[in-house]
Design an enzyme around this catalytic site. Structure first.
Site, PDB file in Angstrom:
ATOM      1  N   GLU A 233     -12.123 -32.085  41.988  1.00  0.00           N
ATOM      2  CA  GLU A 233     -13.005 -31.672  40.779  1.00  0.00           C
ATOM      3  C   GLU A 233     -11.956 -30.670  39.892  1.00  0.00           C
ATOM      4  O   GLU A 233     -11.490 -29.749  40.477  1.00  0.00           O
ATOM      5  CB  GLU A 233     -14.201 -31.182  41.134  1.00  0.00           C
ATOM      6  N   ASP A 235     -12.651 -28.186  36.992  1.00  0.00           N
ATOM      7  CA  ASP A 235     -13.559 -27.648  36.107  1.00  0.00           C
ATOM      8  C   ASP A 235     -12.645 -27.005  34.867  1.00  0.00           C
ATOM      9  O   ASP A 235     -12.336 -26.032  35.010  1.00  0.00           O
ATOM     10  CB  ASP A 235     -14.264 -26.457  36.837  1.00  0.00           C
ATOM     11  N   GLU A 238     -16.772 -23.872  32.769  1.00  0.00           N
ATOM     12  CA  GLU A 238     -18.231 -23.411  33.158  1.00  0.00           C
ATOM     13  C   GLU A 238     -18.389 -22.155  32.692  1.00  0.00           C
ATOM     14  O   GLU A 238     -17.760 -21.291  32.681  1.00  0.00           O
ATOM     15  CB  GLU A 238     -18.128 -23.513  34.696  1.00  0.00           C
ATOM     16  N   HIS A 249     -10.436 -27.474  41.907  1.00  0.00           N
ATOM     17  CA  HIS A 249     -10.967 -27.465  43.337  1.00  0.00           C
ATOM     18  C   HIS A 249     -10.343 -28.695  43.811  1.00  0.00           C
ATOM     19  O   HIS A 249     -10.249 -30.160  43.301  1.00  0.00           O
ATOM     20  CB  HIS A 249     -12.404 -27.537  43.167  1.00  0.00           C
TER      21      HIS A 249
END
Ligand code: NAG
Length: 457
Positions: A233, A235, A238, A249
């Protein structure tokens, strides 16, 4: 996603489809245009569409309209076991605006937090970008590229998260690897992320009916099953009006992978699973600049601005290994460099590199599962496989979003390095509070562009 499995919460009393396709509502994907750039001021518009994740959809019997799932519970006659359930239950089409508060206009996508529909109250949503076929997720490899979008989160308070990110879902939702999945990407199946969420109703073509082996937090609108759905993932964003984080991640596995037991990294075994749940986050407030991003600040969240994220590689080519993730902002025509870290024991970093991640974990006393599971090189390898664009709005039944916008964890002193992450109160972010106090909270993502470094802003 920092801590939890609760990426969604929804309450549904009417309609839902399994891994078959239901036909009570026609599925019509809202259109969204994006731009692919080849050089500065040279971008081509692409007509695309978005699709709602399957978990939010009405899941009902293939033969009629009996719910297979209500609130957080499976119907035991339609779903006596995982494979029968996948055969008996169908995912139906979505009324995007009326039921879910999801609307598009040109290049803009608006996600509203709480929607009172005819049969249900919906909380939050998660959508994926489909490619030109309207039936598969568009696949991105952002190595040696940049990704840019405009964000309006002026109406997104503490406790909420308007997220834009990439995950390594199968482009077809998993329908070719798991043939019991008849619904595919067209119905938003196959979600995974580094939290290895346990609230996904169907994983690998089977209903996730079996009870979890760990103590799940309670969510009245989403149950937890034995299995989790894991994958890499990235991101990009966020955030709410009070703060933002960019966080790679990684996992020790490639592609969407079903986990069970220790591999899921649940509870006290957070660092023992196959994915790095903490990631390596750059949150300007947490990294020592509390004046950078927020209402009236250098990047002013009271109005729209542009977020640029650059993925540099070791040889300045797609073939290189991912070596640095850079961030800049544009607001009112002005390019704003990222904030610099001001943390005791750290140099003044303004981007994410493996050196930044290692220094941050050391300075904050955090476990470095990002490095252990491969760091930026592993993130780049995931882009090589192709990643799917996700946009969502959610509240947090596990950790009240405190890891993003307040002090976290609460059992540490807020003056300890890395604990303060934003200005929101320690008591903020309770889902029942945000759902009742801010039902109209909305995030608008628009003007998505991608292309070579320097081409999109
Ligand atoms: C990549 O580009 C940067 C910036 O233009 C430059 O400083 C660096 O030397 C280049 N690296 C390689 C391996 O060409």
């Amino acid at each position: 996603m920092f801590p939890a499995v609760a990426l969604l919460s929804l309450s549904f009393f009417a309609i839902a489809y399994g891994q078959q396709v239901g036909t009570l509502t026609a599925e019509s994907h809202p259109k969204l245009s994006v731009q692919q750039c080849t050089s500065k001021n040279n971008c081509q518009t692409q007509q695309r569409s978005i699709v709602l994740d399957s978990n939010w959809r009405w899941l009902h019997s293939t033969s009629g309209s009996n719910n297979c799932y209500t609130g957080n519970t499976w119907d035991t006659s339609l779903c006596p076991d995982p494979t029968t359930c996948a055969k008996n239950c169908a995912l139906d089409g979505a009324d995007y605006a009326g039921t879910y508060g999801i609307t598009t206009s040109g290049n803009a996508l608006s996600l509203k937090f709480v929607t009172h529909g005819q049969y249900s109250t919906n909380i939050g949503s998660r959508v994926y970008l489909l490619d030109a076929s309207d039936a598969k997720y568009q696949q991105f490899n952002l190595k040696n590229q940049e990704f840019t979008f405009d964000i309006d989160m002026s109406k997104l308070p503490c406790g909420l998260n308007g997220a834009l990110y990439f995950v390594e879902m199968d482009a077809d939702g998993g329908s070719s690897r798991f043939t019991a999945n008849k619904a595919g990407a067209k119905y938003g199946t196959g979600y995974c992320d580094t939290q290895c969420p346990h609230d996904i109703k169907f994983i690998n073509g089977e209903a996730s009916l079996l009870s979890p082996t760990f103590t799940a937090f309670f969510d009245p609108n989403a149950g937890s099953g034995q299995y989790g759905s894991c994958c890499n993932e990235m991101d990009i964003w966020e955030a709410n009006s009070m703060g933002a984080a960019v966080t790679p991640h990684v996992c020790s596995v490639q592609s969407q992978t079903r986990c069970s037991g220790n591999d899921c990294g649940d509870g006290d075994n957070r660092y023992g699973g196959i994915c790095d749940k903490d990631g390596c986050d750059f949150n300007s407030w947490r990294m020592g600049d509390q004046t950078f991003l927020g209402p009236g600040k250098t990047v002013n969240t009271n109005t729209k601005f542009t977020v640029v994220t650059q993925f540099l590689t070791s040889n300045n080519q797609t073939s290189g290994t991912l070596s640095e993730i850079r961030r800049l902002y544009v607001q009112n025509g002005k390019v704003i460099a990222n904030s610099k870290t001001a943390v005791a024991g750290m140099s003044a970093y303004d981007s994410i590199t493996d050196a930044f991640c290692n220094a941050q974990k050391t300075a904050f006393g955090d476990t470095n599962s990002f490095e252990k599971l491969g760091g930026l090189q592993a993130m780049g390898a995931s882009f090589d496989k192709g990643m799917t664009l996700v946009m969502s709005i959610w509240d947090d039944h596990d950790a009240k979003m405190l890891w993003l916008d307040s002090d976290y964890p609460l059992d540490k002193d807020a003056s300890q390095p890395g604990v303060s992450r934003g200005p929101c109160a320690q008591s903020s972010g309770e889902p029942t509070d945000v759902e009742s106090q801010s039902p109209d909270a909305t995030v608008v993502f628009s003007n998505i562009k991608y292309g070579p470094i320097g081409s999109t802003y």
